[in-house]
Write a protein that holds these residues in place. Structure first.
Motif, PDB file in Angstrom:
ATOM      1  N   ILE A  40       0.991  -1.150  -0.076  1.00  0.00           N
ATOM      2  CA  ILE A  40      -0.036  -0.039   0.154  1.00  0.00           C
ATOM      3  C   ILE A  40       0.852   1.230  -0.075  1.00  0.00           C
ATOM      4  O   ILE A  40       1.744   1.422   0.991  1.00  0.00           O
ATOM      5  CB  ILE A  40      -0.915  -0.083   1.244  1.00  0.00           C
ATOM      6  N   PRO A  41       1.034   1.899  -1.073  1.00  0.00           N
ATOM      7  CA  PRO A  41       1.996   2.981  -1.246  1.00  0.00           C
ATOM      8  C   PRO A  41       1.287   4.404  -0.366  1.00  0.00           C
ATOM      9  O   PRO A  41       0.166   4.320  -0.140  1.00  0.00           O
ATOM     10  CB  PRO A  41       1.570   3.504  -2.732  1.00  0.00           C
ATOM     11  N   SER A  42       2.222   5.093  -0.053  1.00  0.00           N
ATOM     12  CA  SER A  42       2.050   6.180   0.854  1.00  0.00           C
ATOM     13  C   SER A  42       0.945   7.189  -0.161  1.00  0.00           C
ATOM     14  O   SER A  42       1.269   7.369  -1.448  1.00  0.00           O
ATOM     15  CB  SER A  42       3.153   7.037   0.949  1.00  0.00           C
ATOM     16  N   GLY A  43       0.262   7.709   0.372  1.00  0.00           N
ATOM     17  CA  GLY A  43      -0.788   8.647  -0.299  1.00  0.00           C
ATOM     18  C   GLY A  43      -2.009   7.746  -0.837  1.00  0.00           C
ATOM     19  O   GLY A  43      -2.994   8.227  -1.418  1.00  0.00           O
ATOM     20  N   THR A  44      -1.922   6.574  -0.702  1.00  0.00           N
ATOM     21  CA  THR A  44      -3.341   5.499  -1.179  1.00  0.00           C
ATOM     22  C   THR A  44      -4.478   5.923  -0.165  1.00  0.00           C
ATOM     23  O   THR A  44      -4.259   5.674   1.053  1.00  0.00           O
ATOM     24  CB  THR A  44      -2.882   4.221  -1.206  1.00  0.00           C
ATOM     25  N   ASP A  45      -5.586   6.590  -0.754  1.00  0.00           N
ATOM     26  CA  ASP A  45      -6.645   6.374   0.090  1.00  0.00           C
ATOM     27  C   ASP A  45      -7.585   5.095   0.345  1.00  0.00           C
ATOM     28  O   ASP A  45      -7.225   4.147   0.082  1.00  0.00           O
ATOM     29  CB  ASP A  45      -7.859   7.620  -0.383  1.00  0.00           C
ATOM     30  N   ALA A  46      -8.509   5.311   1.487  1.00  0.00           N
ATOM     31  CA  ALA A  46      -9.154   3.997   1.736  1.00  0.00           C
ATOM     32  C   ALA A  46      -9.978   3.154   0.702  1.00  0.00           C
ATOM     33  O   ALA A  46      -9.811   1.984   0.581  1.00  0.00           O
ATOM     34  CB  ALA A  46     -10.251   4.548   2.822  1.00  0.00           C
ATOM     35  N   ALA A  47     -10.477   3.817  -0.216  1.00  0.00           N
ATOM     36  CA  ALA A  47     -11.114   3.094  -1.179  1.00  0.00           C
ATOM     37  C   ALA A  47     -10.223   2.439  -2.034  1.00  0.00           C
ATOM     38  O   ALA A  47     -10.184   1.180  -2.453  1.00  0.00           O
ATOM     39  CB  ALA A  47     -11.947   4.077  -2.119  1.00  0.00           C
ATOM     40  N   ALA A  48      -8.947   3.370  -2.537  1.00  0.00           N
ATOM     41  CA  ALA A  48      -7.891   2.397  -3.270  1.00  0.00           C
ATOM     42  C   ALA A  48      -7.235   1.304  -2.430  1.00  0.00           C
ATOM     43  O   ALA A  48      -7.027   0.382  -3.006  1.00  0.00           O
ATOM     44  CB  ALA A  48      -6.673   3.382  -3.578  1.00  0.00           C
ATOM     45  N   THR A  49      -7.105   1.585  -1.323  1.00  0.00           N
ATOM     46  CA  THR A  49      -6.557   0.438  -0.309  1.00  0.00           C
ATOM     47  C   THR A  49      -7.412  -0.923  -0.678  1.00  0.00           C
ATOM     48  O   THR A  49      -7.009  -1.924  -0.617  1.00  0.00           O
ATOM     49  CB  THR A  49      -6.361   0.908   0.977  1.00  0.00           C
TER      50      THR A  49
END
Length: 78
Positions: A40-49
Motif C-alpha cells: 500500500i503506497p503512501s498517499g493511497t486513500d481508503a477506497a484504493a486500499t
C-alpha cells in the motif's frame, strides 16, 4: 457408528479501511496457509486500499472476495 460429515456454513468477515496511508505499508493476511501480501503506497486513500486488497485476495483463489468502496468482505467456502 461411522464418520458422519457435519455441514459447516461458509464464514464471512468484513474489513473496513479508512483514511489515507501516510507511509508505504505492507498488509498481510494468512488464510488456510495461503499468505496474501499487498503493498500500500503512501498517499493511497481508503477506497484504493480496499480495491488493492480485494484484487490480491481474489487472485489467491483461496476465498471468495466481495465488497465495494472501503469494504473488503472475505468468505471462506465450506
Amino acid at each position: 457408528m461411522g464418520f458422519r460429515p457435519c455441514p459447516v456454513a461458509a464464514s464471512s468477515t468484513a474489513i473496513t479501511t479508512s483514511g489515507t496511508a501516510t507511509t508505504q505499508q505492507v498488509w498481510e493476511l494468512n488464510i488456510a496457509g495461503e499468505k496474501t501480501t499487498v503493498l500500500i503506497p503512501s498517499g493511497t486513500d481508503a477506497a484504493a486500499t480496499a480495491a488493492l486488497m480485494r484484487a490480491a485476495l481474489a487472485a489467491s483463489n483461496v476465498i471468495d472476495v466481495s465488497g465495494s468502496s472501503t469494504n473488503v468482505i472475505v468468505t471462506a467456502p465450506h
